[in-house]
Scaffold this motif. Sequence first.
Motif, PDB file in Angstrom:
ATOM      1  N   SER A  54      71.819   2.711-107.775  1.00  0.00           N
ATOM      2  CA  SER A  54      70.926   3.121-106.706  1.00  0.00           C
ATOM      3  C   SER A  54      69.658   3.549-107.308  1.00  0.00           C
ATOM      4  CB  SER A  54      71.695   4.093-105.745  1.00  0.00           C
ATOM      5  OG  SER A  54      70.668   4.406-105.065  1.00  0.00           O
ATOM      6  N   LYS A 126      80.658   9.170-101.557  1.00  0.00           N
ATOM      7  CA  LYS A 126      79.470   8.160-102.090  1.00  0.00           C
ATOM      8  C   LYS A 126      78.769   8.474-103.294  1.00  0.00           C
ATOM      9  CE  LYS A 126      74.986   6.446-100.171  1.00  0.00           C
ATOM     10  NZ  LYS A 126      73.921   6.679 -99.495  1.00  0.00           N
ATOM     11  N   LEU A 130      79.128   5.724-106.253  1.00  0.00           N
ATOM     12  CA  LEU A 130      77.839   4.943-107.021  1.00  0.00           C
ATOM     13  C   LEU A 130      77.595   5.505-108.343  1.00  0.00           C
ATOM     14  CD1 LEU A 130      75.420   4.459-103.958  1.00  0.00           C
ATOM     15  CD2 LEU A 130      76.556   3.096-104.899  1.00  0.00           C
ATOM     16  N   GLU A 441      65.822   7.771 -95.992  1.00  0.00           N
ATOM     17  CA  GLU A 441      67.314   7.903 -96.915  1.00  0.00           C
ATOM     18  C   GLU A 441      67.481   9.266 -97.294  1.00  0.00           C
ATOM     19  OE1 GLU A 441      69.414   5.414 -97.532  1.00  0.00           O
ATOM     20  OE2 GLU A 441      68.489   4.081 -96.363  1.00  0.00           O
ATOM     21  N   THR A 600      73.016  -1.772-105.685  1.00  0.00           N
ATOM     22  CA  THR A 600      73.674  -2.151-104.438  1.00  0.00           C
ATOM     23  C   THR A 600      72.859  -1.439-103.393  1.00  0.00           C
ATOM     24  OG1 THR A 600      75.060  -0.275-104.605  1.00  0.00           O
ATOM     25  CG2 THR A 600      76.015  -2.509-105.379  1.00  0.00           C
ATOM     26  N   GLY A 601      72.825  -2.049-102.264  1.00  0.00           N
ATOM     27  CA  GLY A 601      72.404  -1.311-100.938  1.00  0.00           C
ATOM     28  C   GLY A 601      70.831  -2.120-100.727  1.00  0.00           C
ATOM     29  N   SER A 604      67.631   0.161-101.613  1.00  0.00           N
ATOM     30  CA  SER A 604      67.379   0.223-103.467  1.00  0.00           C
ATOM     31  C   SER A 604      66.856  -0.965-103.722  1.00  0.00           C
ATOM     32  CB  SER A 604      68.709   0.572-104.104  1.00  0.00           C
ATOM     33  OG  SER A 604      69.296   1.913-103.742  1.00  0.00           O
TER      34      SER A 604
END
Length: 645
Positions: A54, A126, A130, A441, A600-601, A604
């Motif tokens: 991330s 989370k 990650l 975020e 991922t995401g 990001s």
Amino acid sequence: MLLWLLGAALLARAAAFYLPGLAPVSFCEPGKDQVPDCKSTIELFVNRLDSVESVLPYEYTVFDFCSEKTMKRPSENLGQVLFGERIEPSPYKFEFKKAAVCQKVCTKTYDTENPSDKAKLDFLKKGMLLNYQHHWIVDNMPVTWCYDVEDGQKFCNPGFPIGCYVTEAGRPKDACVVNSNFNEKDAFYIFNHVDITIHYHIVEHEQLGARLVAAKIEPKSYENPTDDTPDCSGGPKFLKNKHTGVFKIPYTYSVNFVEDKNIRWASRWDYILESMPHTNIQWFSIMNSLVIVLFLSGMVAMIMLRTLHKDIARYNQMDSVEDAQEEFGWKLVHGDVFRPPRKGMLLSVFLGSGTQIFIMTFVTLFFACLGFLSPANRGALMTCAVVLWVLLGTPAGYVAARLYKSFGGEKWKTNVLLTAFLCPGVVFADFFVMNLILWGEGSSAAMPFGTLVAILALWFCISVPLTFIGAYFGFKKAGIEHPVRTNQIPRQIPEQSFYTKPFPGIVMGGILPFGCIFIQLFFILNSIWSHQMYYMFGFLFLVFIILVITCSEATILLCYFHLCAEDYHWQWRSFLTSGFTAVYFLVYAIHYFFSKLQITGLASTILYFGYTMIMALIFFLFTGTIGFFACFWFVTKIYSVVKVD
């Protein structure tokens, strides 16, 4: 003088909290601290947590770990704020040479029935999923987690994970592979205990106490049957993914002190840098790259000098009118070669900004080579670059104004405003959008409103007025005198072959400069996105010099071919030829994202490409400016030595 004073102030600001690795701190045992400036308490500071999966870093307190409420937070410099570093005091404090075993820090209790507790626990899960990493600091040294990797080598990571996850299929992820007891399916294992070993070196021949030379950590997980009085026993502490009810996490630590007579304080960073992956490969790769580039540079220079020498000798021997009428090659276009380019305004603005970036990069790398901007001096590299960019508004305004005047432009007000606001405005707009995403975020990398205002103040109150001053002197000075006159009527350009058409030449021109930087590019991208330290500034400075030489030679060579083909539109082409290196950089960054990163995401991914676009724009202006000025010098030189009637 002003620049040096500001530089000194900047370094003093950077050292406001942390000593930049220049002045050691002495430590003594409690009760034996009669020596002046000798501390007995060792404080541990915590930095933001980040992950290779991330782009979003988070502050230590966001994860609800044990925190220190009473102590004041140390101040960060501009570079640290821009990189999202948030250093805070921690409840982990030790007395020098006083070992401690299984000391309780705090116990965190979560009730999944309580929405607030459930949200905190979900965020912690989370973070483990990650693979978010702690970054702790002792005496301005990163606390490292050293473990064995392939070929019997030891890798020292300046961070350690919160915990890890074992999938529903029973496959351990990330740090869970280090312990065979981490075998509960669909469970999170929390590293709630740390074994800290502090290595110190006693200063010989001086009554100055001891100096810390390393701080190493080993994260562990203990169930601790009695949460209130933990004894670091029982199996590993895990949390089932679908756990309901109350869940307690006791946090503990043990500390041990080891005397190390081999490591001196001045070389205490070496063990981290030596253990970094790919370090051994890098020496060979860089040398290989340098040899190839130097060989190609030699070839280009030899061809240019020999061919040009023959051309000039032949042109200057044409005495008769008949010979003069049979002119061919680049001498034919002498009446058009200095014709102002189309979109001269935009080109002059790009060249002004490019000059600003070039000088900023050169000075920053020079200071980095001298050791002022080492990893020990946190945030100094970025702070130095930003301050230099702000102070270098004058050369930007001067270059843009002078070139625009030589292109025959008259809208000087528009030129000044565009130089001051176009390129910086595009970068700031991109940065502002990225900052909004980070803010949304809840990331620590989101710049506080006060810092954003401070950067705008630096831009508008220092950089813009300096650009206006530079532009004033640029317009006041007489235009650049060209060695040959420009004809009234433009010459028709003959049909070009495929290789002398603009686009193929521009595409080919960027290959050679990119070839000499892509190895360094890999390590730079690693340091930014994989959170590895970058410290080889000497090599980077060497590659910077070779990039400048290669951009210049590749552009001059292609410019010569185009002039021989009677195509005199060299201004934009020279800028774009070497500027196209930035397109290769962009392609490489996309390849790096898909092949090397596990990001991922959506947030990001947007952040990665948003920041990459800023880097590509800066690189485009930087390389394009080198190409233009090299070609400008070349064209001026060759037309000043050839006889023109």
